[in-house]
Enzyme design. Structure first.
Site, PDB file in Angstrom:
ATOM      1  N   ARG A  76      -6.592  17.329  -3.760  1.00 32.80           N
ATOM      2  CA  ARG A  76      -5.678  16.529  -2.950  1.00 32.80           C
ATOM      3  C   ARG A  76      -5.013  15.493  -3.840  1.00 32.80           C
ATOM      4  NH1 ARG A  76      -5.615  20.075   0.035  1.00 32.80           N
ATOM      5  NH2 ARG A  76      -6.145  20.151   2.246  1.00 32.80           N
ATOM      6  N   GLU A 134       3.733  15.033  -0.094  1.00 30.07           N
ATOM      7  CA  GLU A 134       4.355  16.351  -0.323  1.00 30.07           C
ATOM      8  C   GLU A 134       5.361  16.655   0.779  1.00 30.07           C
ATOM      9  OE1 GLU A 134       1.053  19.055  -0.540  1.00 30.07           O
ATOM     10  OE2 GLU A 134       0.151  17.998  -2.196  1.00 30.07           O
ATOM     11  N   HIS A 151       1.934  23.145  -4.101  1.00 29.67           N
ATOM     12  CA  HIS A 151       0.733  23.286  -3.261  1.00 29.67           C
ATOM     13  C   HIS A 151       0.504  24.756  -2.865  1.00 29.67           C
ATOM     14  CE1 HIS A 151      -2.087  20.967  -0.347  1.00 29.67           C
ATOM     15  NE2 HIS A 151      -2.604  22.133  -0.663  1.00 29.67           N
TER      16      HIS A 151
END
Ligand code: DGY
Length: 322
Positions: A239, A268, A287
């Site tokens: 994370r 994000e 991601h």
């Protein structure tokens, strides 16, 4: 009357088909993430919720739910859900570990390889028309993996799988974890337990595999970067908030550490103008840790199974605490 399920984003066709057989479903189709106002109005009367890692399911949102039995997240991470409060309200929370272990470890290893061998940087040089002279002694040199020390923070499923990848490339592997794994397991993986201090000072590459919690928030900051080798690389597929991004940018700019490979960020998605995009010594990924065809399909399958169990008052296959 059929029970109601709200999905904050669409899933695979087979998963939707399965859900439609049993429930009245509504899939959010607009802006991603679903606006909090819409999530809050929907959560009021649904029995089940399928969400994603960027959907904030906090106490205030949970408090609005009148019939909610289960929250099933399409992710291994569940830091976006107030799981303690959900438990208090007798709402089950399901998540999707195991099925994404290999894919995420592979991605971490890709970022490691790419960072050390400068593949993405080379790709950019060619696309920008800057590859002018061939094959010099000092051109685009990277560093060997062989013989280097990989420090894994968090030796859970993904960390252990990454250790196997690294061993196959003849790297030494040290790790730090809240609790040490058994000596037999350490032996079979070929890993050595060290303190956090040793992990950060001895590693040539550090890969982060801990969840984002109060304890791990901004755990990697300037103080830590200054203790790392100036030749070291940081890989993060866990994370973004485990790293103090502002400090990391300074550390990369000033070459306090050598480079980084990042799949996750504080906020994000990051834009083209984000300071990280201006740095040559960082590899960026959007991601995609678990993003393979096979893994994402398995995650959809588990998400539906978890939801089904919770809808029937049962514990999801992968359940957070309750
Ligand atoms: C997860 O499932 O939490 C991961 O971040 C996805 O890559």
């Amino acid at each position: 009357m059929r029970k109601k399920v709200f999905l904050t984003r669409t899933l695979h066709g087979f998963a939707l088909k399965e859900l439609k057989k049993k429930y009245q479903i509504e899939v959010h189709k607009g802006k991603i993430p679903v606006p909090q106002s819409k999530l809050r109005s929907k959560i009021k009367d649904v029995d089940g919720l399928i969400c994603f890692p960027y959907d904030k399911i906090n106490k205030e949102t949970i408090d609005l739910a009148e019939n909610l039995k289960v929250i099933s997240t399409y992710s291994v991470g569940f830091d976006h859900i107030d799981t303690k409060y959900a438990k208090e309200k007798k709402i089950r929370v399901g998540y999707t570990p195991e099925v994404l272990t290999d894919a995420t470890a592979d991605l971490a290893f890709s970022l490691l390889l790419d960072s050390l061998r400068r593949v993405s940087e080379g790709d950019k040089i060619i696309r920008d028309g800057k590859w002018k002279v061939i094959y010099g002694a000092h051109d685009y040199v990277g560093v060997d993996l062989q013989g280097k020390t990989l420090g894994i923070l968090g030796l859970g499923r993904i960390g252990q799988t990454l250790a196997k990848r690294a061993k196959a490339f003849d790297m030494k592997v040290i790790y730090h974890n809240r609790s040490r794994i058994s000596k037999t397991k350490e032996k079979s993986l070929g890993v050595k337990y060290v303190s956090f201090e040793r992990l950060i000072t001895q590693s040539d590459v550090i890969s982060i595999h801990v969840p984002h919690t109060k304890e791990t928030d901004k755990m990697f900051n300037m103080k830590v970067f200054k203790k790392m080798k100036d030749t070291a690389f940081l890989i993060n597929t866990s994370r973004g908030k485990v790293v103090n991004e502002k400090d990391l940018i300074v550390a990369l700019k000033k070459k306090i550490i050598s480079g980084a490979g990042l799949d996750v960020f504080e906020l994000e998605p990051i834009s083209k103008s984000h300071p990280l995009t201006k740095l040559q010594n960082v590899v960026l990924a959007p991601h995609i840790g678990s993003s393979t065809k096979e893994t994402r399909a398995k995650m959809a399958e588990i998400t539906v199974k978890n939801l089904n169990l919770g809808m029937n008052g049962k514990k999801p296959i992968y359940s957070v605490g309750y």
